[in-house]
Write an enzyme that holds these catalytic residues in place. Structure first.
Site, PDB file in Angstrom:
ATOM      1  CD  GLU A   1      -3.345 -55.492  13.341  1.00 37.28           C
ATOM      2  OE1 GLU A   1      -3.776 -54.949  12.579  1.00 37.28           O
ATOM      3  OE2 GLU A   1      -2.155 -54.835  13.690  1.00 37.28           O
TER       4      GLU A   1
ATOM      5  CD  GLU B   1      -5.755 -49.860   5.830  1.00 37.81           C
ATOM      6  OE1 GLU B   1      -6.044 -51.451   5.623  1.00 37.81           O
ATOM      7  OE2 GLU B   1      -5.287 -50.091   6.446  1.00 37.81           O
TER       8      GLU B   1
ATOM      9  CB  ALA C   1       6.351 -58.248   3.984  1.00 32.94           C
ATOM     10  CB  SER C   2       8.644 -60.734  -0.211  1.00 34.50           C
ATOM     11  OG  SER C   2       8.121 -62.406   0.086  1.00 34.50           O
TER      12      SER C   2
ATOM     13  CB  CYS D   1      -3.161 -51.374  10.740  1.00 35.19           C
ATOM     14  SG  CYS D   1      -2.473 -51.392  11.645  1.00 35.19           S
TER      15      CYS D   1
HETATM   16  O1  LIG Z   1      -0.614 -51.682  10.409  1.00 34.55           O
HETATM   17  C1  LIG Z   1      -1.044 -51.618  11.964  1.00 34.55           C
HETATM   18  C2  LIG Z   1       0.461 -50.637  12.425  1.00 34.55           C
HETATM   19  C3  LIG Z   1       0.262 -50.967  14.007  1.00 34.55           C
HETATM   20  C4  LIG Z   1       0.958 -49.410  14.460  1.00 34.55           C
HETATM   21  C5  LIG Z   1       1.113 -49.795  16.030  1.00 34.55           C
HETATM   22  O2  LIG Z   1       1.353 -50.971  16.230  1.00 34.55           O
HETATM   23  O3  LIG Z   1       1.457 -48.520  16.937  1.00 34.55           O
END
Ligand SMILES: O=CCCCC(=O)O
Length: 470
Positions: free
Chosen positions: A231, A362, A159-160, A265
């Protein structure tokens, strides 16, 4: 978006970077491809030695790496330190387990009229990793550790807003002894992804990010016939049933929602509570959320730091305002703070209805939606009533109900009496619009392997299309 480190706690731009030219990108792909041809000839033991050194270096440099992450995206320094430690242990896990994950897997030779038959796992080449800022080290390492242990090489388009973290990762792999080009950061904007993924030397891509970003990568990869692992987002349910330990559920709910300043997420986002325990849960949960300390992410006493960007905070606040304007009730938080830094208070909103944005979208910040349900069936209907299907959580001490949740929750991960998290030992990924493919465990490693069938016979004509009809 320009490539820069901007401290979310102060809004100050600390460092800017030039995007790489097309010549520099081509040279990076060439180095990654040459490194792949070198790496695939190395032994797994040699790669394990380098991967263990990556772990050592991460541990040695933990505090400095954590400081950079906090400065770039605002997570608390304490959380950043824990993230570095988790990355080091994932590197050791794959260094240790790769020999068994990659070992030839024998098949029943007589059933396929062979003298020997087995599965061999081989690397596939250069893999492009498009990664997000929220866990800037972990998201990358959980791809890179298994991929490089399998003999692939990685090109990171991070990411930038986390360029320094991206560059230090490249440096760590180099210092650990991996061949030049085995892990390369390309400082580019998202417009360069099409060109990189279309290059014949790049064999696959993995992306953690938004649903639109996932669709865009999948489109390019579809056109180019390349493997992808995606993902994407999540709007994870956290269901609380009458038999649950409500105090404990309200405590864990607070952590599950506000981890990483609410920007994960797999953060629980929708709290779906049976009416028998709704009032007790709501009171405790809102009190816990309101008690969290919001402030300087470098201060060890801080629970919630700033959001990573102004745009992200504006979006979260717009989602809350949309709910309130349409009749929702705020139990705590919900007010935009004044002053420097993109802070947002832990917020609980209830009386949500399907036409509100918070019901279907979300929310990427410390904002919880609270839903009242009156049966198991209704809990499942609300929990599954989203386009996402990443993590999910259910609280119940009833064993039969635990089993029902494990079956009925439409998600890649189900956590009973706990919060969704990731472990190197367990597969991680989603269903529906949360993406496809799995990271972590042996499944994550094999996503970027050629799972090759090897059949050895004695020269008789037994393997043709008609063999089974005999
Ligand atoms: O945005 C995704 C988060 C994944 C966090 C994790 O793997 O614990």
């Amino acid at each position: 978006m320009s490539i820069a480190t901007t401290n979310p706690a102060t809004e100050q731009v600390l460092k800017t970077f030039e995007a790489m030219s097309t010549e520099q990108i081509d040279a990076a792909i060439e180095r990654a491809d040459l490194a792949y041809h070198q790496l695939r000839e190395t032994t797994v033991d040699q790669r394990a030695q380098w991967m263990n050194t990556v772990a050592d270096l991460l541990e040695e440099d933990r505090d400095e790496i954590a400081r950079i992450m906090t400065q770039e995206m605002g997570k608390t320094y304490v959380a950043a330190q824990a993230e570095v430690t988790k990355c080091a242990s994932a590197c050791r896990f794959y260094a240790d387990r790769a020999p068994s994950f990659l070992a030839d897997q024998p098949a029943d030779a007589s059933a396929v009229k062979a003298t020997r038959a087995f599965i061999r796992y081989q690397p596939i080449g250069v893999v492009l990793a498009v990664m997000p800022w929220n866990f800037p080290l972990w998201q990358v390492l959980r791809f890179a550790a298994p991929a490089l242990m399998a003999g692939n090489t990685g090109l990171l388009k991070h990411a930038s807003n986390v360029p320094q973290t991206a560059l230090l990762l490249e440096d760590v792999f180099r210092r650990a002894g991996f061949p030049e080009g085995a892990f390369t950061t390309v400082l580019v904007g998202s417009e360069a992804v099409d060109r990189i993924l279309s290059d014949p030397r790049v064999r696959a891509a993995t992306l953690t990010g938004s649903e639109p970003a996932g669709r865009s990568i999948a489109q390019i990869a579809g056109r180019e016939l390349k493997k992808t692992v995606l993902e994407l987002g999540g709007s994870d349910p956290f269901v609380v049933m009458p038999s649950a330990d409500v105090d404990r559920a309200a405590e864990v709910a607070t952590t599950a929602r506000c981890q990483n300043n609410g920007q994960s997420c797999i953060a629980a986002k929708r709290f779906i509570v049976h009416t028998d325990v709704f009032d007790a849960f709501a009171e405790k949960f809102a009190a816990n959320m309101a008690a969290l300390r919001v402030g300087d992410p470098m201060d060890p006493g801080t629970d919630v730091g700033p959001l990573a960007s102004q745009r992200g905070r504006d979006e979260v606040h717009a989602q809350v305002r949309d709910a309130v304007d349409n009749g929702a009730t705020v139990l705590c938080g919900g007010e935009l703070p004044t002053g420097d830094g993109w802070y947002y208070p832990p917020t609980v909103v209830t009386d949500l209805t399907p036409e509100m944005r918070m019901w279907r979208e979300e929310v990427f910040g410390p904002v919880a939606g609270l839903y009242r349900v009156s049966s198991y069936e209704e809990a499942i209907e609300v929990a599954n009533g989203t386009s996402f299907g990443l993590g999910s959580n259910a609280w119940t001490r009833d064993e039969a109900e635990q089993e029902r949740f494990a079956v009925d929750l439409d998600a890649g991960n189900v956590f009973i009496n706990g919060m969704t998290t990731s472990f190197p030992e367990l597969p991680f990924g989603g269903v529906k619009n949360s993406g496809y493919g799995r990271e972590l465990s042996e499944l994550g490693m094999r996503e970027f392997c050629n799972t090759k069938t090897v059949w050895v016979g004695e020269g008789v004509a037994s393997a043709g299309a008609g063999a089974h009809a005999e």
